[in-house]
Motif scaffolding. Structure first.
Motif, PDB file in Angstrom:
ATOM      1  N   HIS A 241      31.201  33.952  30.609  1.00  0.00           N
ATOM      2  CA  HIS A 241      32.364  34.576  31.256  1.00  0.00           C
ATOM      3  C   HIS A 241      31.971  35.181  32.600  1.00  0.00           C
ATOM      4  CE1 HIS A 241      35.178  37.994  31.933  1.00  0.00           C
ATOM      5  NE2 HIS A 241      36.081  37.148  31.470  1.00  0.00           N
ATOM      6  N   GLN A 242      30.827  35.852  32.602  1.00  0.00           N
ATOM      7  CA  GLN A 242      30.356  36.482  33.844  1.00  0.00           C
ATOM      8  C   GLN A 242      30.140  35.412  34.923  1.00  0.00           C
ATOM      9  OE1 GLN A 242      26.928  38.844  33.138  1.00  0.00           O
ATOM     10  NE2 GLN A 242      27.256  40.109  34.947  1.00  0.00           N
ATOM     11  N   TRP A 243      29.565  34.284  34.500  1.00  0.00           N
ATOM     12  CA  TRP A 243      29.306  33.201  35.449  1.00  0.00           C
ATOM     13  C   TRP A 243      30.616  32.559  35.912  1.00  0.00           C
ATOM     14  CZ3 TRP A 243      25.908  31.425  38.719  1.00  0.00           C
ATOM     15  CH2 TRP A 243      26.120  30.165  39.272  1.00  0.00           C
ATOM     16  N   GLN A 244      31.469  32.188  34.972  1.00  0.00           N
ATOM     17  CA  GLN A 244      32.636  31.368  35.326  1.00  0.00           C
ATOM     18  C   GLN A 244      33.701  32.143  36.100  1.00  0.00           C
ATOM     19  OE1 GLN A 244      33.839  31.424  30.640  1.00  0.00           O
ATOM     20  NE2 GLN A 244      34.648  29.679  31.692  1.00  0.00           N
ATOM     21  N   THR A 245      33.614  33.470  36.094  1.00  0.00           N
ATOM     22  CA  THR A 245      34.583  34.275  36.848  1.00  0.00           C
ATOM     23  C   THR A 245      33.934  34.955  38.057  1.00  0.00           C
ATOM     24  OG1 THR A 245      34.212  36.218  35.450  1.00  0.00           O
ATOM     25  CG2 THR A 245      35.957  34.714  34.760  1.00  0.00           C
ATOM     26  N   SER A 246      32.725  34.493  38.422  1.00  0.00           N
ATOM     27  CA  SER A 246      32.020  35.092  39.572  1.00  0.00           C
ATOM     28  C   SER A 246      32.877  34.981  40.822  1.00  0.00           C
ATOM     29  CB  SER A 246      30.705  34.373  39.874  1.00  0.00           C
ATOM     30  OG  SER A 246      29.942  34.211  38.744  1.00  0.00           O
ATOM     31  N   GLN A 247      32.654  35.932  41.699  1.00  0.00           N
ATOM     32  CA  GLN A 247      33.420  36.013  42.952  1.00  0.00           C
ATOM     33  C   GLN A 247      33.455  34.686  43.720  1.00  0.00           C
ATOM     34  OE1 GLN A 247      35.007  38.942  43.866  1.00  0.00           O
ATOM     35  NE2 GLN A 247      35.931  37.679  45.473  1.00  0.00           N
ATOM     36  N   GLN A 248      32.339  33.973  43.745  1.00  0.00           N
ATOM     37  CA  GLN A 248      32.285  32.747  44.575  1.00  0.00           C
ATOM     38  C   GLN A 248      33.193  31.633  44.062  1.00  0.00           C
ATOM     39  OE1 GLN A 248      29.580  33.714  42.676  1.00  0.00           O
ATOM     40  NE2 GLN A 248      28.255  31.968  42.172  1.00  0.00           N
ATOM     41  N   PHE A 249      33.697  31.766  42.830  1.00  0.00           N
ATOM     42  CA  PHE A 249      34.593  30.733  42.281  1.00  0.00           C
ATOM     43  C   PHE A 249      36.060  31.164  42.341  1.00  0.00           C
ATOM     44  CE2 PHE A 249      30.661  30.351  39.498  1.00  0.00           C
ATOM     45  CZ  PHE A 249      30.056  29.446  40.351  1.00  0.00           C
TER      46      PHE A 249
ATOM     47  N   MET B 195      33.989  24.015  39.839  1.00  0.00           N
ATOM     48  CA  MET B 195      32.912  24.553  40.667  1.00  0.00           C
ATOM     49  C   MET B 195      31.940  25.386  39.819  1.00  0.00           C
ATOM     50  SD  MET B 195      33.700  26.740  44.092  1.00  0.00           S
ATOM     51  CE  MET B 195      34.443  25.616  45.195  1.00  0.00           C
ATOM     52  N   ALA B 196      32.524  26.161  38.888  1.00  0.00           N
ATOM     53  CA  ALA B 196      31.666  27.005  38.029  1.00  0.00           C
ATOM     54  C   ALA B 196      30.721  26.132  37.210  1.00  0.00           C
ATOM     55  CB  ALA B 196      32.533  27.865  37.115  1.00  0.00           C
ATOM     56  N   LEU B 197      31.199  24.963  36.791  1.00  0.00           N
ATOM     57  CA  LEU B 197      30.331  24.067  36.006  1.00  0.00           C
ATOM     58  C   LEU B 197      29.319  23.372  36.917  1.00  0.00           C
ATOM     59  CD1 LEU B 197      29.649  22.778  33.259  1.00  0.00           C
ATOM     60  CD2 LEU B 197      31.294  20.981  33.794  1.00  0.00           C
ATOM     61  N   GLU B 198      29.811  22.877  38.064  1.00  0.00           N
ATOM     62  CA  GLU B 198      28.917  22.133  38.964  1.00  0.00           C
ATOM     63  C   GLU B 198      27.764  23.004  39.456  1.00  0.00           C
ATOM     64  OE1 GLU B 198      32.490  19.237  40.369  1.00  0.00           O
ATOM     65  OE2 GLU B 198      31.779  20.725  41.811  1.00  0.00           O
ATOM     66  N   GLU B 199      28.040  24.285  39.686  1.00  0.00           N
ATOM     67  CA  GLU B 199      27.005  25.156  40.261  1.00  0.00           C
ATOM     68  C   GLU B 199      26.261  25.963  39.195  1.00  0.00           C
ATOM     69  OE1 GLU B 199      28.557  27.334  43.623  1.00  0.00           O
ATOM     70  OE2 GLU B 199      29.605  25.547  44.349  1.00  0.00           O
ATOM     71  N   MET B 200      26.537  25.673  37.941  1.00  0.00           N
ATOM     72  CA  MET B 200      25.935  26.438  36.845  1.00  0.00           C
ATOM     73  C   MET B 200      24.423  26.175  36.743  1.00  0.00           C
ATOM     74  SD  MET B 200      27.042  26.200  32.857  1.00  0.00           S
ATOM     75  CE  MET B 200      28.476  27.216  33.073  1.00  0.00           C
TER      76      MET B 200
END
Ligand code: SIN
Length: 281
Positions: free
Chosen positions: A230-238, A133-138
């Protein structure tokens, strides 16, 4: 026997009922569990009274045992390590930084099984982050900066003599059987975007911590990019926040989720037994 799989309602994770893990499981049941594991990234099996033999047998349904290079197994077992913190312990929480298990290996583990034995009444949740999801929504601008890049992985920051669990940790009273070694300084490359071998889907693989640089990139620029990533891939929404109870087995897919331990149970014992499902590459 048919299992019931109830999604967590968060970014990944599901609860599984309708199976007794103290019994031998047939091929079709194992295939159903495997499919749910791959789909949800994290599976929790509550109310399972299982022995170490059962834990090893369950793990072996999903692949060979992986190698746990920097934690000694519990006495009498080759493939089980204890994730342990005693009530009076003042050492830092083990594995509190986001990571995917042993990503510095050439064939990192497919998955991990963790069985809750002594679970504090509050605190000690495990957090997971869905890396598909972190990659798809990046944002495309961030993706363009990592596309085709290879990350430099190393265990040095944790397990080398100068690492978190090395000399500085001696005397902390840590109850976990950590094995510190110069070998932890070895480095190895993996693509930042990896294709999951079972689903064929692209996922982010690993994060800063075990990732210490990016091949062909100057260190300051690499560190800045890895921190932003790191900030993106560990965001709350994921994220999925897993709450433990004793006699609960959790298995996760190291190829599609990151995870980290949390504290908040000072003054209470916490003990879990962990096995590693080796790479199927
Ligand atoms: C781990 O990374 O295996 C530890 C997770 C936890 O203690 O919650």
């Amino acid at each position: 026997m048919t299992i019931t799989v109830t999604p967590s309602g968060q970014a990944c994770g599901a609860k599984v009922s309708g199976v007794d893990l103290s019994m031998e499981l047939g091929d079709s049941l194992v295939a159903d569990i495997r499919a749910a594991w791959i789909e949800h990234g994290v599976l929790a099996f509550p109310n399972q009274c299982i022995s170490d033999d059962d834990l090893e047998r369950f793990t072996a349904y999903f692949g060979n045992f992986g190698d746990d290079p920097f934690v000694q197994p519990i006495p009498g077992r080759e493939h089980i390590i204890a994730i342990q913190r005693n009530a009076d312990e003042t050492s830092s929480i083990f594995a509190e930084a986001w990571h995917t298990d042993w990503s510095f290996q050439s064939n990192p583990p497919a998955g991990t099984c963790l069985y809750g034995i002594t679970i504090p009444e509050s605190g000690g949740d495990t957090l997971f982050a869905n890396q598909y999801m972190a990659l798809e929504e990046m944002p495309s601008t961030l993706r363009a900066r990592i596309e085709g890049r290879h990350a430099i992985h190393s265990a040095a920051g944790a397990y080398a003599p100068e690492g978190l669990y090395g000399k500085a940790d001696a005397g902390s009273g840590r109850s976990m059987r950590v094995k510190v070694s110069k070998v932890a300084r070895d480095t190895l490359l993996h693509p930042l975007i990896k294709v999951h071998p079972e689903t064929g889907r692209e996922s982010l693989f690993g994060c800063i911590g075990y990732i210490i640089g990016i091949e062909g990139m100057e260190q300051d620029a690499a560190s800045e990019l890895l921190l932003e990533l790191h900030q993106w891939q560990t965001s709350q929404q994921f994220q999925y926040r897993h709450k433990w109870s004793s006699n609960m087995l959790v298995m996760w897919d190291n190829r599609s989720v990151l995870h980290r331990a949390t504290g908040g149970y000072e003054g209470h014992d916490r003990l879990l037994h962990r096995t590693t499902i080796g790479s199927q590459a």
